[in-house]
Design a protein around this motif. Structure first.
Motif, mmCIF file in Angstrom:
data_model
loop_
_atom_site.group_PDB
_atom_site.id
_atom_site.type_symbol
_atom_site.label_atom_id
_atom_site.label_comp_id
_atom_site.label_asym_id
_atom_site.label_seq_id
_atom_site.Cartn_x
_atom_site.Cartn_y
_atom_site.Cartn_z
ATOM 1 N N ALA A 1 1.310 -11.013 -22.679
ATOM 2 C CA ALA A 1 0.143 -10.243 -22.235
ATOM 3 C C ALA A 1 -1.075 -11.153 -22.106
ATOM 4 C CB ALA A 1 -0.136 -9.112 -23.216
ATOM 5 N N ALA A 2 -1.240 -12.066 -23.067
ATOM 6 C CA ALA A 2 -2.388 -12.983 -23.039
ATOM 7 C C ALA A 2 -2.331 -13.865 -21.790
ATOM 8 C CB ALA A 2 -2.421 -13.838 -24.303
ATOM 9 N N ALA A 3 -1.121 -14.243 -21.380
ATOM 10 C CA ALA A 3 -0.967 -15.105 -20.211
ATOM 11 C C ALA A 3 -1.451 -14.426 -18.935
ATOM 12 C CB ALA A 3 0.494 -15.532 -20.061
ATOM 13 N N THR A 4 -1.479 -13.084 -18.954
ATOM 14 C CA THR A 4 -1.957 -12.371 -17.764
ATOM 15 C C THR A 4 -3.465 -12.154 -17.813
ATOM 16 O OG1 THR A 4 -1.805 -10.130 -18.680
ATOM 17 C CG2 THR A 4 0.214 -11.072 -17.736
ATOM 18 N N GLY A 5 -4.103 -12.604 -18.872
ATOM 19 C CA GLY A 5 -5.551 -12.452 -18.989
ATOM 20 C C GLY A 5 -5.982 -11.190 -19.710
ATOM 21 N N LYS A 6 -5.031 -10.391 -20.178
ATOM 22 C CA LYS A 6 -5.386 -9.174 -20.926
ATOM 23 C C LYS A 6 -5.747 -9.532 -22.364
ATOM 24 C CE LYS A 6 -4.465 -5.857 -17.934
ATOM 25 N NZ LYS A 6 -5.591 -5.202 -17.289
ATOM 26 N N ARG A 7 -6.636 -8.741 -22.927
ATOM 27 C CA ARG A 7 -6.975 -8.959 -24.332
ATOM 28 C C ARG A 7 -5.880 -8.337 -25.189
ATOM 29 N NH1 ARG A 7 -13.599 -8.932 -24.766
ATOM 30 N NH2 ARG A 7 -13.745 -10.905 -23.632
ATOM 31 N N ALA A 8 -5.142 -9.196 -25.914
ATOM 32 C CA ALA A 8 -3.956 -8.745 -26.639
ATOM 33 C C ALA A 8 -4.134 -8.906 -28.143
ATOM 34 C CB ALA A 8 -2.740 -9.544 -26.174
ATOM 35 N N LEU A 9 -3.484 -7.991 -28.871
ATOM 36 C CA LEU A 9 -3.618 -7.933 -30.331
ATOM 37 C C LEU A 9 -2.265 -7.703 -30.974
ATOM 38 C CD1 LEU A 9 -5.572 -7.341 -32.895
ATOM 39 C CD2 LEU A 9 -5.340 -4.946 -32.258
ATOM 40 N N THR A 10 -2.074 -8.312 -32.152
ATOM 41 C CA THR A 10 -0.974 -7.896 -33.009
ATOM 42 C C THR A 10 -1.524 -7.832 -34.425
ATOM 43 O OG1 THR A 10 1.326 -8.232 -33.654
ATOM 44 C CG2 THR A 10 -0.038 -10.209 -33.522
ATOM 45 N N SER A 11 -0.862 -7.041 -35.263
ATOM 46 C CA SER A 11 -1.293 -6.986 -36.658
ATOM 47 C C SER A 11 -0.059 -6.935 -37.541
ATOM 48 C CB SER A 11 -2.173 -5.763 -36.901
ATOM 49 O OG SER A 11 -1.442 -4.579 -36.681
ATOM 50 N N SER A 12 -0.241 -7.395 -38.788
ATOM 51 C CA SER A 12 0.868 -7.373 -39.726
ATOM 52 C C SER A 12 0.318 -7.623 -41.122
ATOM 53 C CB SER A 12 1.905 -8.442 -39.345
ATOM 54 O OG SER A 12 3.104 -8.223 -40.064
ATOM 55 N N SER A 13 1.225 -7.877 -42.071
ATOM 56 C CA SER A 13 0.825 -8.293 -43.403
ATOM 57 C C SER A 13 1.674 -9.520 -43.742
ATOM 58 C CB SER A 13 1.056 -7.155 -44.390
ATOM 59 O OG SER A 13 0.470 -7.487 -45.636
ATOM 60 N N GLY A 14 1.308 -10.224 -44.820
ATOM 61 C CA GLY A 14 1.920 -11.506 -45.185
ATOM 62 C C GLY A 14 3.326 -11.790 -44.668
ATOM 63 N N LEU B 1 -3.626 -20.066 -25.284
ATOM 64 C CA LEU B 1 -3.791 -18.665 -24.925
ATOM 65 C C LEU B 1 -4.598 -17.938 -26.003
ATOM 66 C CD1 LEU B 1 -0.245 -17.808 -23.552
ATOM 67 C CD2 LEU B 1 -2.374 -17.921 -22.259
ATOM 68 N N PRO B 2 -5.514 -17.083 -25.566
ATOM 69 C CA PRO B 2 -6.323 -16.327 -26.527
ATOM 70 C C PRO B 2 -5.587 -15.076 -26.987
ATOM 71 C CG PRO B 2 -7.056 -15.858 -24.299
ATOM 72 C CD PRO B 2 -5.894 -16.800 -24.173
ATOM 73 N N ALA B 3 -5.647 -14.785 -28.264
ATOM 74 C CA ALA B 3 -5.098 -13.532 -28.785
ATOM 75 C C ALA B 3 -5.707 -13.318 -30.156
ATOM 76 C CB ALA B 3 -3.583 -13.590 -28.894
ATOM 77 N N VAL B 4 -5.688 -12.082 -30.623
ATOM 78 C CA VAL B 4 -6.212 -11.800 -31.955
ATOM 79 C C VAL B 4 -5.078 -11.308 -32.841
ATOM 80 C CG1 VAL B 4 -7.844 -10.415 -33.305
ATOM 81 C CG2 VAL B 4 -8.524 -11.338 -31.076
ATOM 82 N N ILE B 5 -5.014 -11.858 -34.042
ATOM 83 C CA ILE B 5 -3.974 -11.500 -35.004
ATOM 84 C C ILE B 5 -4.660 -10.987 -36.261
ATOM 85 C CG2 ILE B 5 -2.072 -12.409 -36.406
ATOM 86 C CD1 ILE B 5 -2.514 -14.696 -33.858
ATOM 87 N N VAL B 6 -4.295 -9.777 -36.666
ATOM 88 C CA VAL B 6 -4.893 -9.196 -37.872
ATOM 89 C C VAL B 6 -3.880 -9.269 -39.005
ATOM 90 C CG1 VAL B 6 -5.828 -7.110 -38.941
ATOM 91 C CG2 VAL B 6 -6.366 -7.615 -36.556
ATOM 92 N N ASN B 7 -4.310 -9.797 -40.153
ATOM 93 C CA ASN B 7 -3.470 -9.797 -41.348
ATOM 94 C C ASN B 7 -4.144 -8.933 -42.419
ATOM 95 O OD1 ASN B 7 -1.938 -10.272 -43.621
ATOM 96 N ND2 ASN B 7 -2.185 -12.505 -43.618
#
Lengths: 355, 179
Positions: free
Chosen positions: A66-79, A97-103
């Motif tokens: 998704a990031a490769a297409t220029g969309k703002r992409a997110l994933t989240s998880s825990s340890g 590539l830009p992306a945001v990862i939430v831990n």
């Protein structure tokens, strides 16, 4: 704007949508499930896509796509889930590539416990994956700060074409408090970057992968990254300095630990102790100057408070203190929570006992 | 003024719901509030606990070691958390389930909220009776504001459920103010 009483995970999810996130892929794990749950209905409302992947590995690679297409992409998880995503995060860094990862972190190591802990500091700041890359790590202490940092996270990710991590423990993921949301970002054609797929005119071979690069090219990439990390330190370090002016003792804490520690600092101030606090908001870049520039003719000790044992931020602190005063630590671990009295007593023992 | 409340019991007793109602009502009264739930991996029946803080000033730490008020909906929760109440604090117990009390340095308010709720028509409103007891005994939140909050919450479910909850609040306040 009207304030909303909201759960941490849901506040992050809403802030992401308002910050322009239009793609999420993830795999369930406590204590972050409210993020995907919220986005599963929220993203379709704004024309976005939500995918519950078949695994963490699949999910992070969907984020890559998704990031490769220029969309703002997110994933989240825990340890445990972040560990599984490590390969994909490293590939994102390599492909720029830009992306945001939430831990939303919990007790570790291993499967650990589902209760809150700050046990992923080292993973987040030193090695989110193999290959020696870094990512900016934001560590909010309140839900309002979590909203504000998440809302702007893609600005950093896109500016530097690099993944960004939001690291918050399970307490802040589960807690409900008041938040105020900024307006929905309107992303125009200007936001579609020239580097993404289908954007480079005349390029015949339009794909975005991380191949085995010729060695000189890979070295060049890494030199560039190294320069970028130095730039982050100058431009993007965020820190709260609290009551440092005459401080003889300085507490260092981030996230939930900083809130508990601040309460103790205020209590000790009332008792006449000269104590202050440094609260890193970016864990990487670490606010080196705030600790390096303390007046060590006055400061008698630096106290690291973390909800993990042994303390993980201590090495970063020690590199700045440079043996100019002792460094102490106090924490709880494994899903056992810090509490007001425990932190106060630990700090008071050091400050008053002159230990 | 900052006050902390721990609601405790088992999954299904409406512990979280009661805590959220208290916090939301406090916010509607222009106070600050935090709600922090704690529960295990069980889907049903495990232990349930939440901490609510209400304060006139902004809340810095949401993790107090000791609480001002404990609400215990069953014996297990009472035994587990009674030690966490400040000296001179308040303990509200569901005496339909909590048969023994352990401390005399706290004010204990015993109301058989399960039985009261059953008499009203549904044991599920035991948690609402409990909020009423809390209001009657401490006056921490306003009756009108909590009724407005519950009306909003249950209006969409059905008028009957809304009325049952309002009756539960009123009965709770009556019992709480006598305690």
């Amino acid at each position: 704007m009207e304030k909303k009483f909201m759960k941490g995970c849901e506040a992050i999810a809403e802030a992401a949508v308002r910050g322009g996130c239009r793609f999420f892929a993830g795999y369930p794990i406590t204590p972050q499930n409210e993020i995907p749950e919220y986005l599963s209905w929220r993203l379709p409302q704004v024309g976005g896509a939500f995918v519950q992947g078949e695994s963490e590995v699949a999910s992070i690679n969907m984020v890559y796509g998704a990031a490769a297409t220029g969309k703002r992409a997110l994933t989240s998880s825990s340890g445990p889930g972040i560990s599984l995503k490590a390969e994909g995060i490293s590939y994102l860094a390599s492909a720029q590539l830009p992306a945001v990862i939430v831990n939303i972190s919990r007790g570790g190591p291993g499967l650990g416990s589902i209760q809150p802990a700050q046990s992923d500091y080292l993973q987040a700041t030193k090695a989110l994956g193999h290959g020696g890359f870094r990512a900016m790590v934001f560590a909010p202490a309140t839900l309002q700060e979590a909203v504000d940092l998440t809302y702007n996270a893609w600005e950093y990710a896109e500016r530097y074409r690099n993944p960004v991590m939001i690291l918050m423990d399970g307490c802040l993921g589960a807690i409900m408090e008041e938040v105020e949301f900024p307006e929905m970002k309107e992303l125009t054609a200007d936001n579609v970057k020239e580097w993404c797929l289908d954007r480079i005119d005349g390029r015949e071979d339009d794909h975005m992968i991380t191949p085995i690069l010729p060695e000189p090219l890979l070295e060049k990439l890494n030199i560039g990254k190294g320069m970028q990390y130095k730039m982050w330190e100058k431009l993007d370090t965020k820190v709260e300095e609290f009551m440092l002016e005459d401080a003889e003792y300085v507490v260092v804490a981030y996230g939930i630990a900083a809130r508990v520690a601040k309460e103790a600092v205020l209590r000790l101030r009332e008792e006449g102790c000269k104590i202050g606090m440094v609260r890193p908001i970016t864990l990487y870049p670490f606010p080196k100057a705030s600790l390096n520039n303390l007046d060590y003719t006055k400061v008698k000790g630096v106290i690291d408070i973390e909800m993990t044992i042994p303390a993980q931020m201590r090495e970063d602190i020690e590199l700045q203190v440079k043996d100019r005063c002792p460094v102490y630590e106090y924490g709880r671990s494994g899903g056992m929570l810090l509490d007001d009295d425990g932190v106060y007593e630990a700090i008071a023992k050091i400050v008053k006992g002159g230990e | 003024m900052k006050q902390s409340f721990v609601f405790s019991g088992s999954g299904g007793q409406g512990i979280m719901s009661a805590g959220i109602t208290l916090a939301q009502t406090a916010i509607a009264m222009q106070k600050h509030s935090t709600f922090l739930p704690e529960y295990g991996p069980e889907q049903r029946g495990g232990s349930a606990k939440c901490t609510v803080i209400i304060s006139d000033a902004e809340i810095i730490s949401p993790l107090p070691k000791k609480c001002d008020t404990l609400i215990a909906m069953n014996e297990l929760a009472y035994a587990k958390f009674i030690g966490d109440v400040k000296e001179g604090g308040t303990v509200v117990v569901n005496s339909s389930r909590v048969k023994t009390t352990a401390r005399d340095d706290v004010k204990t308010i015993s109301v058989p909220v399960d039985d009261v709720a059953l008499e009203l028509g549904n044991v599920k409103v035991a948690n609402t009776v409990l909020i009423g007891v809390l209001i009657g005994a401490t006056g921490i939140i306003s009756k009108d504001v909590v009724i407005a909050a519950l009306s909003k919450k249950f209006k969409e479910k059905s008028p009957a459920i809304m009325e049952l909850n309002i009756a539960a609040i009123e009965k709770g306040i009556e019992l709480g103010s006598k305690a």
